[in-house]
Design a protein around this motif. Structure first.
Motif: not given
Length: 352
Positions: A211-212, A253-255, A300-302, A304-310
């Motif tokens: 899933s990650y 983030k919501e699903k 969720e951890s993936a 959070k990590k991708q959010a930094r690149a968005y």
């Protein structure tokens, strides 16, 4: 995801590998290292394991011929797990194998460490682990010490910082038939052959399709689709691109689960764009031989990590940065004929 608060270092062998293209050689130790100093043992644990605390991606060993036994590192590590008396002998074979695959003139020589740990935790399970590490970077350290009525200074050259592990991997004794669980670290900054040999040539790893990885891949594919592909097919403003990225991040983030049909309808919102994204995703899967399911649990951890690149920043020349976090209808783009310049009109209720 990885913790080692109950872990212990049971065995350690150290060898040296050079670059054979530069006519350097390897040097093998005759026996494992005996660690009688508790402080040294704790420092080694920190040096080897602490860099993996924030590593999330889990890999598997593989071989291009689909025969795991042909993967040299898998073979020797499997022997160690099956018969610990072979630990040092197999550590020597790992050093020889690393020397053989170092086929680039920029690959640095260094020490190879092979370690055996007990009770290292991954994904809630405590397991035995074989760790393989390489140190390449050496530093000079100053040491200040009391002398008579004052202080003196000495130095040590070619020393290793316990906070700078260059390369490493942890191989967990679980899921042997699938290629074990493996986490990897490589601090090389470049992407040339001297950087990728550790993971691709020495270890031969492929990402575990969990899933990650699924979450990370979809977010990465969608980001590239919005920032690169859409320009080829449509005229779309940067503000609209940022809105599409924000909506996708909000969805993840919501699903709790990803559904490609739901994602397309809620985030992209038009049939032509949805079909274009599906085709883009399909081409990615074929090119990288990395299938992405249409439905999976969101990690969720993936996210959070991708959010930094968005990126949600609209950069206007060198004068202004506009951060767009919500409703794109509150920003309008126009063109001023008198000034011959573009402009944005931003609506808001309160100024903070």
């Amino acid at each position: 995801m990885i913790s080692f608060f109950e872990a212990s270092l049971k065995q350690l062998s150290i060898h040296h590998t050079g670059n054979k293209l530069l006519e350097e050689y390897y040097k093998l130790s005759d026996a494992p290292l005996k660690i009688d100093d508790e402080v040294l043992g704790n420092l080694l644990m920190q040096y080897f394991l602490k860099p993996f605390e924030k590593v999330n991606e889990v890999y598997r060993f593989y071989h291009p011929n689909d025969n795991l036994e042909l993967n040299e590192v898998f073979h020797f590590v499997h022997e160690i797990f099956e018969n610990n008396e072979l630990f040092h002998e197999d550590s020597q074979q790992l050093a020889k194998h690393l020397y053989d695959v170092a086929n680039h003139p920029k690959i640095k020589s260094g020490e190879l460490y092979v370690a055996y740990f007990e009770k290292v935790q991954i994904e809630g399970e405590q397991l035995d682990v074989v760790g393989v590490f390489k140190s390449e970077t050496k530093d000079t350290y100053l040491k200040v010490y009391p002398e008579q009525d004052g202080f003196n200074v000495s130095y040590e050259q070619e020393a290793i910082s316990i906070n700078k592990l260059d390369k490493g991997c942890l191989i967990f004794n679980v899921d042997k038939e699938e290629g074990y669980k493996v986490v990897v670290l490589d601090q090389s900054k470049s992407s040339n052959d001297s950087a990728v040999y550790w993971k691709d040539e020495f270890l031969k790893l492929k990402i575990r399709n969990d899933s990650y990885n699924q979450t990370s891949n979809v977010l990465g594919v969608y980001k590239n689709f919005v920032t690169q592909k859409l320009d080829d097919d449509y005229e779309i403003s940067k503000a609209d691109k940022i809105d599409l990225l924000n909506r996708s991040m909000k969805y993840f983030k919501e699903k709790e689960t990803f559904d490609i049909e739901e994602f397309g309808n809620e985030v992209i919102g038009n049939a032509e764009g949805i079909e274009s994204f599906k085709n883009y995703k399909k081409n990615y899967e074929q090119e990288y031989e990395s299938p992405i399911a249409d439905n999976f649990e969101i990690a969720e951890s993936a996210v959070k990590k991708q959010a930094r690149a968005y990126k949600s920043v609209l950069k206007l020349d060198k004068n202004f940065h506009i951060y767009i976090h919500g409703n794109k209808d509150m920003i309008e783009k126009g063109y001023d004929d008198d000034k011959s310049m573009n402009f944005y009109k931003v609506y808001f209720r309160e100024e903070e």
